[in-house]
Design an enzyme around this catalytic site. Structure first.
Site, PDB file in Angstrom:
ATOM      1  N   LYS A 205       0.671  -1.032  -0.033  1.00  0.00           N
ATOM      2  CA  LYS A 205       0.394  -0.028   0.074  1.00  0.00           C
ATOM      3  C   LYS A 205       0.509   1.357   0.108  1.00  0.00           C
ATOM      4  O   LYS A 205       1.816   1.671   1.026  1.00  0.00           O
ATOM      5  CB  LYS A 205      -1.133  -0.571   1.406  1.00  0.00           C
ATOM      6  CG  LYS A 205      -1.481   1.298   0.780  1.00  0.00           C
ATOM      7  CD  LYS A 205      -2.926   0.951   2.632  1.00  0.00           C
ATOM      8  CE  LYS A 205      -3.397   2.020   2.675  1.00  0.00           C
ATOM      9  NZ  LYS A 205      -4.413   2.286   3.807  1.00  0.00           N
ATOM     10  N   ARG A 215     -10.720   9.937   2.202  1.00  0.00           N
ATOM     11  CA  ARG A 215     -11.013  10.229   3.659  1.00  0.00           C
ATOM     12  C   ARG A 215     -11.499  11.116   3.282  1.00  0.00           C
ATOM     13  O   ARG A 215     -12.638  11.513   4.056  1.00  0.00           O
ATOM     14  CB  ARG A 215      -9.499  11.648   3.409  1.00  0.00           C
ATOM     15  CG  ARG A 215      -8.537  10.432   3.257  1.00  0.00           C
ATOM     16  CD  ARG A 215      -6.998  10.871   3.554  1.00  0.00           C
ATOM     17  NE  ARG A 215      -5.647   9.946   3.301  1.00  0.00           N
ATOM     18  CZ  ARG A 215      -4.515  10.285   2.849  1.00  0.00           C
ATOM     19  NH1 ARG A 215      -3.826  11.010   2.831  1.00  0.00           N
ATOM     20  NH2 ARG A 215      -3.475   8.819   2.808  1.00  0.00           N
ATOM     21  N   LYS A 229       1.041   9.898   5.110  1.00  0.00           N
ATOM     22  CA  LYS A 229       1.818   8.814   6.019  1.00  0.00           C
ATOM     23  C   LYS A 229       2.704   8.274   4.983  1.00  0.00           C
ATOM     24  O   LYS A 229       2.788   6.949   5.347  1.00  0.00           O
ATOM     25  CB  LYS A 229      -0.016   8.050   5.437  1.00  0.00           C
ATOM     26  CG  LYS A 229      -1.329   8.678   5.911  1.00  0.00           C
ATOM     27  CD  LYS A 229      -2.940   7.699   6.082  1.00  0.00           C
ATOM     28  CE  LYS A 229      -3.367   8.041   6.331  1.00  0.00           C
ATOM     29  NZ  LYS A 229      -4.870   6.928   6.463  1.00  0.00           N
ATOM     30  N   GLU A 245       7.666  -6.545   0.773  1.00  0.00           N
ATOM     31  CA  GLU A 245       5.936  -6.587   2.010  1.00  0.00           C
ATOM     32  C   GLU A 245       5.079  -7.973   1.481  1.00  0.00           C
ATOM     33  O   GLU A 245       4.450  -8.183   2.616  1.00  0.00           O
ATOM     34  CB  GLU A 245       5.134  -5.585   1.293  1.00  0.00           C
ATOM     35  CG  GLU A 245       6.128  -3.464   2.033  1.00  0.00           C
ATOM     36  CD  GLU A 245       5.400  -3.190   3.494  1.00  0.00           C
ATOM     37  OE1 GLU A 245       5.278  -4.339   3.981  1.00  0.00           O
ATOM     38  OE2 GLU A 245       6.000  -2.529   4.246  1.00  0.00           O
ATOM     39  N   LYS A 260      -2.434  -1.417  -3.841  1.00  0.00           N
ATOM     40  CA  LYS A 260      -3.310  -0.215  -3.785  1.00  0.00           C
ATOM     41  C   LYS A 260      -2.305   1.045  -4.047  1.00  0.00           C
ATOM     42  O   LYS A 260      -1.615   0.683  -3.352  1.00  0.00           O
ATOM     43  CB  LYS A 260      -4.205  -0.140  -2.227  1.00  0.00           C
ATOM     44  CG  LYS A 260      -4.771   0.800  -2.119  1.00  0.00           C
ATOM     45  CD  LYS A 260      -4.882   0.747  -1.306  1.00  0.00           C
ATOM     46  CE  LYS A 260      -6.223   1.928  -0.585  1.00  0.00           C
ATOM     47  NZ  LYS A 260      -6.301   1.932   0.563  1.00  0.00           N
ATOM     48  N   SER A 286     -10.488   5.332  -4.743  1.00  0.00           N
ATOM     49  CA  SER A 286     -10.927   6.617  -4.781  1.00  0.00           C
ATOM     50  C   SER A 286     -10.891   7.645  -5.993  1.00  0.00           C
ATOM     51  O   SER A 286     -11.708   8.509  -6.603  1.00  0.00           O
ATOM     52  CB  SER A 286     -11.587   7.299  -3.133  1.00  0.00           C
ATOM     53  OG  SER A 286     -10.075   7.500  -3.344  1.00  0.00           O
ATOM     54  N   TYR A 325     -15.326   1.286  -6.917  1.00  0.00           N
ATOM     55  CA  TYR A 325     -16.504   1.743  -6.432  1.00  0.00           C
ATOM     56  C   TYR A 325     -17.479   1.633  -8.073  1.00  0.00           C
ATOM     57  O   TYR A 325     -18.650   1.906  -7.532  1.00  0.00           O
ATOM     58  CB  TYR A 325     -16.233   2.952  -6.491  1.00  0.00           C
ATOM     59  CG  TYR A 325     -15.759   3.791  -5.435  1.00  0.00           C
ATOM     60  CD1 TYR A 325     -16.131   2.461  -4.158  1.00  0.00           C
ATOM     61  CD2 TYR A 325     -13.779   3.611  -5.203  1.00  0.00           C
ATOM     62  CE1 TYR A 325     -15.101   3.346  -2.613  1.00  0.00           C
ATOM     63  CE2 TYR A 325     -13.156   3.868  -3.579  1.00  0.00           C
ATOM     64  CZ  TYR A 325     -13.933   3.393  -2.694  1.00  0.00           C
ATOM     65  OH  TYR A 325     -12.948   3.230  -1.905  1.00  0.00           O
TER      66      TYR A 325
HETATM   67  C1  PBG Z   1      -7.296   3.413   5.525  1.00  0.00           C
HETATM   68  C2  PBG Z   1      -7.778   3.640   4.100  1.00  0.00           C
HETATM   69  C3  PBG Z   1      -7.519   3.644   2.950  1.00  0.00           C
HETATM   70  C4  PBG Z   1      -7.759   4.058   1.820  1.00  0.00           C
HETATM   71  C5  PBG Z   1      -9.052   2.648   1.729  1.00  0.00           C
HETATM   72  N1  PBG Z   1      -8.304   2.051   3.593  1.00  0.00           N
HETATM   73  C6  PBG Z   1      -7.250   5.164   3.414  1.00  0.00           C
HETATM   74  C7  PBG Z   1      -6.102   5.793   3.596  1.00  0.00           C
HETATM   75  O1  PBG Z   1      -5.212   5.331   3.502  1.00  0.00           O
HETATM   76  O2  PBG Z   1      -5.316   7.246   3.560  1.00  0.00           O
HETATM   77  C8  PBG Z   1      -7.864   4.183   0.405  1.00  0.00           C
HETATM   78  C9  PBG Z   1      -9.629   3.489  -0.386  1.00  0.00           C
HETATM   79  C10 PBG Z   1      -9.900   5.096  -1.472  1.00  0.00           C
HETATM   80  O3  PBG Z   1      -8.828   5.238  -1.682  1.00  0.00           O
HETATM   81  O4  PBG Z   1     -11.008   4.510  -2.432  1.00  0.00           O
HETATM   82  N2  PBG Z   1      -6.243   3.101   6.159  1.00  0.00           N
END
Ligand code: PBG
Length: 334
Positions: A205, A215, A229, A245, A260, A286, A325
């Site tokens: 990720k 968010r 992050k 990982e 991701k 997203s 989505y």
């Molecule tokens: C939470 C999480 C996130 C997403 C899935 N789980 C956001 C992040 O890590 O800030 C993102 C999913 C998306 O953007 O559709 N940890």
């Protein structure tokens, strides 16, 4: 896919011959997108009978639990195998220690119970494990002196996994990127007699700017403020590190792994799928949804066409399935 052996050249070889007719294109097609490849993420909120638009994700709404149950029924009808539930936690419940994450009566747990009692084994339910929907600072872990601490966070994540498993969640999906969490969560689940609960690890990720609209959807953007992050999510410049990982998570007991975001990281999907041969999922996040949808709203791209093409690209890269989505819309079209 292996090296291509040498073949004859033009004019003996004419790749267009196979493409001339629709039936022939079907015949030689290498990859296929099916509803069973899709996982549908849903956002839930408190209340009943209410859907709330998410401005940065046109067409996606936060649903109250009763409507999430209806959506789950629609997923079953469309032959989607699983949904992933994300809570938009009431801001008044967000704290530094994200304690709402381990409340067995929190929004996501109540939603899982409602969905599972309606659909039973006809639909898998996935829950994220991370603290960001619950923390006042919007980080995925506990913050000490400005740093997201690892081992202390993992303890909370284990408790969060257990309350979600108790609620009936089928697949626990740690998205927090703490080191060692998969192994600890596996033992915690086994110790609580949830050895049948699967783990889908967000293994590779990345610290991506494509999560912005998510968010907004879970309401953590304001909490995070200008923060990022990068001390736990991966550097977008790295690829070998993704293999590390994934290897760690599989050796700690992950049943499935995820890459991701999706489309900007197809090279990682390909490498992970080829290297490990484990069930490999990809999250069309997203921001990817927002890009395609915004361009389609302008009339600059054809929504259905780019939706299906982008999803097929994940299959071609080697993904076993896709969190998207677009899942319901795509499944209905297929
Ligand atoms: C939470 C999480 C996130 C997403 C899935 N789980 C956001 C992040 O890590 O800030 C993102 C999913 C998306 O953007 O559709 N940890």
């Amino acid at each position: 896919m292996s090296e291509i052996p040498p073949r004859g050249a033009y004019p003996g070889t004419r790749p267009r011959r196979n493409r001339r007719h629709a039936w022939s294109r079907e015949l030689v097609r290498e990859h296929e997108l099916r509803p069973s490849d899709l996982i549908w993420p849903l956002f839930v909120q408190e209340g009943s009978g209410t859907r709330t638009e998410i401005l940065s994700m046109p067409g996606v709404q936060r649903l109250t639990i009763d409507l999430a149950v209806e959506a789950a029924e629609q997923a079953v009808e469309a032959k989607i195998p699983a949904i992933a539930i994300f809570p938009a936690t009431d801001p008044s419940l967000k704290t530094d220690d994200a304690r709402e994450a381990v409340n067995p009566e929190n929004l996501v747990c109540r939603c899982v119970r409602a969905v599972k009692s309606a659909v039973g084994d006809r639909l898998g339910v996935i829950c994220d494990v991370a603290l960001d929907p619950y923390s006042s600072h919007g980080q995925d872990g506990l913050v000490r002196n400005g740093y997201v601490v690892n081992d202390e966070t993992v303890e909370v994540l284990c408790r969060q996994s257990i309350v979600q498993a108790e609620a009936g969640c089928d697949i626990i999906a740690p998205s927090d990127m703490m080191d060692g969490r998969v192994g600890k969560i596996r033992s915690a689940l086994d110790g609580a007699r949830y050895s049948h609960v699967q783990i889908l690890s967000y293994a590779a990720k990345y610290a991506s700017a494509f999560y912005g609209p998510f968010r907004d959807a879970v309401g953590s953007a304001g909490n995070l403020g200008g923060g990022d992050k990068r001390t736990y999510q991966m550097d977008p410049a790295n690829t070998d590190e993704a293999l590390l990982e994934v290897q760690l998570d599989l050796s700690e007991g992950a049943d499935m792994v995820m890459v991701k975001p999706g489309m900007p990281y197809l090279d990682i999907v390909r490498r992970v799928a080829e290297t490990f041969g484990a069930p490999t999922y990809v999250y069309q996040v997203s921001g990817e949804y927002a890009m395609l949808t915004a361009a389609a709203q302008q009339g600059w791209l054809r929504r259905e066409a780019v939706m299906l093409e982008s999803l097929l690209a994940f299959k071609r890269a080697g993904a076993s399935g896709i969190l998207t989505y677009f899942a319901l819309e795509a499944a209905r079209l297929l």
